[in-house]
Motif scaffolding. Structure first.
Motif, mmCIF file in Angstrom:
data_model
loop_
_atom_site.group_PDB
_atom_site.id
_atom_site.type_symbol
_atom_site.label_atom_id
_atom_site.label_comp_id
_atom_site.label_asym_id
_atom_site.label_seq_id
_atom_site.Cartn_x
_atom_site.Cartn_y
_atom_site.Cartn_z
ATOM 1 N N LYS A 111 4.648 11.485 1.308
ATOM 2 C CA LYS A 111 3.080 11.613 0.990
ATOM 3 C C LYS A 111 2.652 10.398 0.304
ATOM 4 N N GLU A 112 3.294 9.573 -0.162
ATOM 5 C CA GLU A 112 2.693 8.429 -0.887
ATOM 6 C C GLU A 112 1.919 7.633 0.357
ATOM 7 N N ARG A 117 -4.046 2.439 4.310
ATOM 8 C CA ARG A 117 -4.708 2.290 5.476
ATOM 9 C C ARG A 117 -4.176 1.914 6.672
ATOM 10 N N ASP A 118 -3.012 1.429 6.749
ATOM 11 C CA ASP A 118 -2.350 1.027 8.048
ATOM 12 C C ASP A 118 -1.655 2.222 8.788
ATOM 13 N N VAL A 119 -1.531 3.352 8.023
ATOM 14 C CA VAL A 119 -0.958 4.527 8.540
ATOM 15 C C VAL A 119 -1.736 5.278 9.683
ATOM 16 N N ILE A 124 -1.366 11.016 8.701
ATOM 17 C CA ILE A 124 -2.268 11.617 7.643
ATOM 18 C C ILE A 124 -2.557 13.012 8.021
ATOM 19 N N LEU A 125 -3.052 13.522 8.932
ATOM 20 C CA LEU A 125 -3.350 14.922 9.356
ATOM 21 C C LEU A 125 -2.092 15.794 9.284
ATOM 22 N N ASN A 173 -7.107 16.798 -5.583
ATOM 23 C CA ASN A 173 -7.241 16.935 -4.224
ATOM 24 C C ASN A 173 -6.541 15.824 -3.406
ATOM 25 N N PRO A 174 -5.506 15.813 -2.829
ATOM 26 C CA PRO A 174 -4.706 15.002 -2.091
ATOM 27 C C PRO A 174 -5.223 14.492 -0.828
ATOM 28 N N MET A 175 -6.116 15.535 -0.211
ATOM 29 C CA MET A 175 -6.513 15.387 1.111
ATOM 30 C C MET A 175 -7.375 13.963 1.281
#
Length: 214
Positions: A111-112, A117-119, A124-125, A173-175
């Motif tokens: 989750k880190e 930004r390169d992921v 992420i979704l 909020n981690p979203m």
């Protein structure tokens, strides 16, 4: 296609006995979690531009299948990636698609990476869909059912348990994506409202619905 994949994953989990409950909670089922993560993935990827939606949905089905493997030194995500790759190859999926889905399954627990930004956005979704499950209303039910298994029970004890788990889990909020962030905020509002009402009902405040006061 998805129903066939889900049944394959569920059968593997059943063969290992992983449908008897998760941890100390007999009411939690791995396949039910997978089904809900798939549904969250459907919701947050709908009309999401520039992504491989099928890859996210497929990865959602396979993301926890690694729990069907007896301990072998690998994480459930690593074992799941192996199982997923085998299934997709045997069913003649495109090599590029396979590579992406396997990557998603293998990395969904990291989750880190959500703030990297390169992921790929697909990862992420998938992680957002995973985190959205068992929060909000379902988290409240989980906490209450968990307290129901305890030898000593009381309304106030359950209230405090809700503060420690359902409330605390929603605090940050981690979203990352706008749709997922909005969903998280709605869940958070529901939890705060429920606990505020419960606090009033239990006469733990002055009787006014003034919000959470810890």
């Amino acid at each position: 296609m998805y129903q066939r994949m889900f049944q394959y994953v569920k059968d593997l989990l059943l063969s290992y006995g992983d449908e008897a409950g998760i941890g100390d909670f007999p009411f939690r089922k791995r396949s039910e979690h997978i089904k809900r993560v798939f549904k969250w993935a459907e919701r947050i990827t709908y009309e999401e531009p520039d992504i491989d939606r099928d890859a996210v949905l497929t990865a959602a089905i396979f993301h926890d299948v690694g729990y069907s493997v007896p301990y072998n030194g690998l994480s459930h995500a690593e074992n799941g990636a192996v199982i997923c790759e085998k299934y997709l190859k045997e069913n003649n999926f495109d090599a590029k698609f396979i590579d992406l889905v396997v990557y998603l399954v293998k990395n969904h627990s990291r989750k880190e990476l959500m703030t990297d930004r390169d992921v790929p956005k697909e990862l992420i979704l998938l992680m957002e869909a995973d985190l959205l499950d068992e929060t909000g209303a379902l988290s409240i039910v989980w906490d209450c059912m968990s307290e129901g298994n305890e030898e000593i029970q009381s309304f106030e004890k359950t209230y405090n348990h809700l503060l420690d788990y359902s409330y605390q889990s929603m605090e940050l909020n981690p979203m990352i994506t706008p749709k997922a962030r909005a969903l998280w905020e709605k869940k958070k509002e529901l939890v705060e409202s429920f606990i505020s009402h419960l606090k009033c009902d239990l006469a733990l405040d002055d009787g006014e619905l003034t919000g959470i006061r810890l």
